[in-house]
Design a protein around this motif. Structure first.
Motif, mmCIF file in Angstrom:
data_model
loop_
_atom_site.group_PDB
_atom_site.id
_atom_site.type_symbol
_atom_site.label_atom_id
_atom_site.label_comp_id
_atom_site.label_asym_id
_atom_site.label_seq_id
_atom_site.Cartn_x
_atom_site.Cartn_y
_atom_site.Cartn_z
ATOM 1 N N PHE A 80 -6.778 -1.661 5.001
ATOM 2 C CA PHE A 80 -5.650 -0.815 5.398
ATOM 3 C C PHE A 80 -5.832 0.620 4.906
ATOM 4 O O PHE A 80 -5.408 1.569 5.562
ATOM 5 C CB PHE A 80 -4.325 -1.374 4.884
ATOM 6 C CG PHE A 80 -3.135 -0.583 5.346
ATOM 7 C CD1 PHE A 80 -2.776 -0.572 6.687
ATOM 8 C CD2 PHE A 80 -2.390 0.162 4.456
ATOM 9 C CE1 PHE A 80 -1.691 0.180 7.133
ATOM 10 C CE2 PHE A 80 -1.295 0.913 4.887
ATOM 11 C CZ PHE A 80 -0.947 0.914 6.234
ATOM 12 N N ALA B 47 4.290 2.676 4.525
ATOM 13 C CA ALA B 47 3.482 1.472 4.740
ATOM 14 C C ALA B 47 2.840 1.008 3.438
ATOM 15 O O ALA B 47 2.812 -0.192 3.137
ATOM 16 C CB ALA B 47 2.409 1.760 5.799
ATOM 17 N N PHE B 48 2.320 1.955 2.642
ATOM 18 C CA PHE B 48 1.711 1.591 1.358
ATOM 19 C C PHE B 48 2.763 1.078 0.370
ATOM 20 O O PHE B 48 2.468 0.208 -0.454
ATOM 21 C CB PHE B 48 0.972 2.796 0.761
ATOM 22 C CG PHE B 48 -0.386 3.019 1.364
ATOM 23 C CD1 PHE B 48 -1.405 2.093 1.171
ATOM 24 C CD2 PHE B 48 -0.655 4.148 2.121
ATOM 25 C CE1 PHE B 48 -2.661 2.282 1.724
ATOM 26 C CE2 PHE B 48 -1.909 4.354 2.681
ATOM 27 C CZ PHE B 48 -2.915 3.420 2.485
ATOM 28 N N HIS C 197 3.468 -2.426 1.504
ATOM 29 C CA HIS C 197 2.282 -3.274 1.677
ATOM 30 C C HIS C 197 2.206 -4.283 0.542
ATOM 31 O O HIS C 197 2.206 -3.914 -0.634
ATOM 32 C CB HIS C 197 1.026 -2.409 1.695
ATOM 33 C CG HIS C 197 -0.193 -3.115 2.180
ATOM 34 N ND1 HIS C 197 -0.834 -4.089 1.440
ATOM 35 C CD2 HIS C 197 -0.904 -3.002 3.342
ATOM 36 C CE1 HIS C 197 -1.883 -4.544 2.123
ATOM 37 N NE2 HIS C 197 -1.931 -3.899 3.267
#
Length: 372
Positions: A322, A361-362, A365
């Motif tokens: 990712f 997103a991180f 995640h």
């Protein structure tokens, strides 16, 4: 009203605060935050000292010094974290530095510069050359991960050997880019930089050849060495409390490495890029943002791979997939926006929006064992 330099320098107060907190046994999160704030002004003064020393050394040696110490803070933090065995955080900080420079720094520069000036210009030729170099960097860090994904049970030693070989190639390319920019094709880079230097000197009422514009070389060498030592000390405090502090704050090692650590290490460069953009010096602003990304990819990352081998803390270029997706997306959008040599506030907003999406997103995640 205090200027940016004064505001950043005021953060030096956190150096004794963070050190006192360490010896007095304060909470990890407090030491983590204070040491992070202490690194910001130290990085800024390292940059200033490097620039002053470069004036005395001349164009070629000065350029080499700037290129070497341009990302010294990130390199020091990386080596300290590597020595502490936080290899996942080191890898994340590499990809995070590339992403933050291309999206966050350049985004803020284009946005704030674009709000003051309708359209700003910079050299498209240099932008395209930098884009090509970034494409190579992306390919280089993609390959080891691709080999791992397409293989069954690849030995760790094999991955380490592959990463070390790629690191050597990247360092060679970095040396060639320095030769290209400072020697064989320096005229491509000189125009914008010379204009900036003349404007800065004019603003301070000093002509380039003025006898009043003198550099105290021993002083600035002392400042550079002192700041380097202090950055190493503060990095030890930062890394030593990182795992416990981030756990207390509810953050994952992936988010910390990709988002927090790069912002801390690049804070001074972020300020420089935005400040010069607001003075309509977009050539220098883009050079700071993209140049820093190239240094991370072509110099800092391979040096950390080789340093890991020396320290007995094996580090390879097999990244979280990712992270590679995020880097690839960042390079694509940054190259697309900068290819025409012009920028405006909307393009800056697009870069910042892309960074915000990736940061979210991180943050969400999940940490998967073996991938982070």
């Amino acid at each position: 009203m205090p200027n940016t330099t004064t505001i950043i320098s005021s953060l030096l107060i956190f150096i004794p605060v963070s050190i006192a907190g360490h010896f007095l046994g304060w909470e990890s999160s407090t030491i983590f935050i204070t040491s992070a704030l202490a690194i910001i002004p130290l990085a800024a003064w390292m940059g200033t000292a490097t620039e002053e020393i470069a004036v005395v050394l001349g164009a070629n040696l000065g350029g080499l010094l700037n290129a070497t110490f341009g990302n010294a803070t990130e390199l020091i933090i990386g080596i300290v974290a590597l020595n502490a065995g936080l290899i996942d955080v080191v890898k994340a900080s590499i990809t995070g530095s590339i992403i933050s420079n291309l999206l966050l720094v350049m985004g803020f520069a284009m946005l704030l510069g674009g709000l003051r000036y309708k359209e700003q210009e910079f050299q498209p030729t240099v932008a395209r050359l930098n884009a090509s170099a970034m494409n190579l960097a992306v390919i280089a860090i993609l390959v080891p991960t691709a080999v791992d994904v397409t293989s069954v049970g690849i030995p760790e030693a094999t991955m380490q050997n592959l990463s070390s070989a790629v690191a050597v190639v990247l360092i060679l390319v970095y040396v060639l880019t320095l030769l290209f920019s400072m020697k064989t094709h320096s005229y491509l880079y000189d125009a914008g930089v010379a204009e900036v230097e003349i404007q800065e000197l004019a603003e301070s009422n000093l002509a380039p050849d003025s006898p009043d514009h003198k550099v105290n070389l021993p002083l600035w060498i002392g400042v550079l060495l002192t700041c380097t030592v202090m950055v190493a000390i503060e990095s030890e405090l930062l890394v030593g409390t990182l795992e416990e502090a981030t756990a207390t704050l509810g953050l994952t090692s992936l988010f910390t490495g990709v988002i927090l650590v790069p912002i801390i290490g690049n804070a001074a460069e972020h300020t420089t890029a935005v400040t010069v953009a607001m003075k309509n010096k977009m050539d220098l602003s883009v050079s700071v943002a993209v140049g820093s990304s190239l240094q991370i990819a072509l110099f800092v990352a391979p040096v950390l791979v080789l340093a890991g081998f020396i320290l007995g803390k094996p580090m390879d270029l097999n990244f979280n997939p990712f992270e590679l997706v995020a880097v690839t997306v960042s390079v694509l959008i940054a190259n697309s926006i900068s290819s025409d040599g012009k920028s405006n506030w909307l393009e800056g907003t697009l870069l910042l929006a892309a960074y915000a999406v990736l940061a979210l997103a991180f943050y969400f995640h999940p940490v998967i064992e073996g991938l982070v």
